[in-house]
Motif scaffolding. Structure first.
Motif, PDB file in Angstrom:
ATOM      1  N   ALA A  27      25.457  17.880  77.064  1.00 26.11           N
ATOM      2  CA  ALA A  27      24.777  17.239  75.899  1.00 26.11           C
ATOM      3  C   ALA A  27      24.441  15.814  76.449  1.00 26.11           C
ATOM      4  O   ALA A  27      25.123  15.194  76.656  1.00 26.11           O
ATOM      5  N   TRP A  28      22.858  15.486  76.262  1.00 28.05           N
ATOM      6  CA  TRP A  28      22.541  14.336  76.457  1.00 28.05           C
ATOM      7  C   TRP A  28      22.031  13.727  75.333  1.00 28.05           C
ATOM      8  O   TRP A  28      21.143  14.210  74.825  1.00 28.05           O
ATOM      9  N   GLY A  29      21.839  12.118  75.480  1.00 24.93           N
ATOM     10  CA  GLY A  29      20.889  11.472  74.374  1.00 24.93           C
ATOM     11  C   GLY A  29      19.532  11.221  75.078  1.00 24.93           C
ATOM     12  O   GLY A  29      19.313  11.824  76.225  1.00 24.93           O
ATOM     13  N   GLN A  30      18.814  10.634  74.284  1.00 25.33           N
ATOM     14  CA  GLN A  30      17.514  10.275  75.016  1.00 25.33           C
ATOM     15  C   GLN A  30      17.536   9.217  75.747  1.00 25.33           C
ATOM     16  O   GLN A  30      16.177   8.781  76.309  1.00 25.33           O
ATOM     17  N   GLY A  31      18.196   8.303  75.789  1.00 25.23           N
ATOM     18  CA  GLY A  31      18.281   6.956  76.653  1.00 25.23           C
ATOM     19  C   GLY A  31      18.102   5.902  75.882  1.00 25.23           C
ATOM     20  O   GLY A  31      17.451   5.946  75.003  1.00 25.23           O
ATOM     21  N   THR A  32      18.518   4.704  76.379  1.00 27.76           N
ATOM     22  CA  THR A  32      18.112   3.545  75.985  1.00 27.76           C
ATOM     23  C   THR A  32      17.968   2.418  77.300  1.00 27.76           C
ATOM     24  O   THR A  32      18.683   2.556  78.304  1.00 27.76           O
ATOM     25  N   GLN A  33      16.816   1.732  77.246  1.00 31.21           N
ATOM     26  CA  GLN A  33      16.260   0.895  78.248  1.00 31.21           C
ATOM     27  C   GLN A  33      17.160  -0.260  78.356  1.00 31.21           C
ATOM     28  O   GLN A  33      17.281  -1.153  77.412  1.00 31.21           O
ATOM     29  N   VAL A  34      17.977  -0.671  79.557  1.00 31.29           N
ATOM     30  CA  VAL A  34      18.493  -1.794  79.628  1.00 31.29           C
ATOM     31  C   VAL A  34      17.516  -2.627  80.983  1.00 31.29           C
ATOM     32  O   VAL A  34      17.572  -2.073  82.191  1.00 31.29           O
ATOM     33  N   THR A  35      17.326  -4.000  81.007  1.00 35.86           N
ATOM     34  CA  THR A  35      16.663  -4.452  81.618  1.00 35.86           C
ATOM     35  C   THR A  35      17.166  -6.036  81.957  1.00 35.86           C
ATOM     36  O   THR A  35      17.339  -6.472  81.064  1.00 35.86           O
ATOM     37  N   VAL A  36      17.532  -6.086  83.228  1.00 38.79           N
ATOM     38  CA  VAL A  36      18.259  -7.469  83.605  1.00 38.79           C
ATOM     39  C   VAL A  36      17.292  -8.396  84.460  1.00 38.79           C
ATOM     40  O   VAL A  36      16.884  -7.806  85.706  1.00 38.79           O
ATOM     41  N   SER A  37      16.956  -9.602  84.003  1.00 42.20           N
ATOM     42  CA  SER A  37      16.047 -10.305  84.780  1.00 42.20           C
ATOM     43  C   SER A  37      16.635 -11.234  85.670  1.00 42.20           C
ATOM     44  O   SER A  37      17.932 -11.670  85.164  1.00 42.20           O
ATOM     45  N   SER A  38      15.999 -11.633  86.584  1.00 43.58           N
ATOM     46  CA  SER A  38      16.695 -12.334  87.731  1.00 43.58           C
ATOM     47  C   SER A  38      16.522 -13.678  87.660  1.00 43.58           C
ATOM     48  O   SER A  38      15.491 -14.107  86.454  1.00 43.58           O
TER      49      SER A  38
END
Length: 117
Positions: free
Chosen positions: A106-117
């Motif tokens: 079972a999987w979720g739809q996902g959530t975006q994580v963005t780490v800026s430099s």
């Protein structure tokens, strides 16, 4: 039927923190492992962290060990991933998943994580 809904993703600077949540509903009692996976742009999905049903054992990928903490609130049926000291290479879509037997089924739809430099 199990439903998983992730939340908590966003944009953060290098060194910052985020806490992801995964709300589970349905027949989750059959699962014996709960986990977080991530997929960076152009790369395959990879394992990040897992916790057993009782919440007594955890496992982490070497790339996140010491920075990420997985936890589970059984009463709320919610899985968490506390992410500290984030790096640009942590950028990606984060998915929660449930494992029954040998299958992450079972999987979720996902959530975006963005780490800026």
């Amino acid at each position: 039927q199990v439903q998983l809904v992730e939340s908590g993703g966003g944009l953060v600077q290098t060194g910052g923190s985020l806490r992801l949540s995964c709300a589970a509903s349905g027949r989750t009692n059959s699962a014996h492992l709960f986990g977080w996976f991530r997929q960076a742009p152009g790369k395959e999905r990879e394992f990040a962290a897992a916790i057993n049903w009782a919440g007594t054992h955890t496992n982490y990928a070497d790339s996140v060990k010491g920075r990420f903490t997985i936890s589970r609130d059984k009463a709320a049926n919610t899985l968490y991933l506390q992410m500290n000291s984030l790096k640009p290479e942590d950028t990606g879509v984060y998915y929660c998943a449930l494992r029954v037997g040998s299958t992450w089924g079972a999987w979720g739809q996902g959530t975006q994580v963005t780490v800026s430099s």
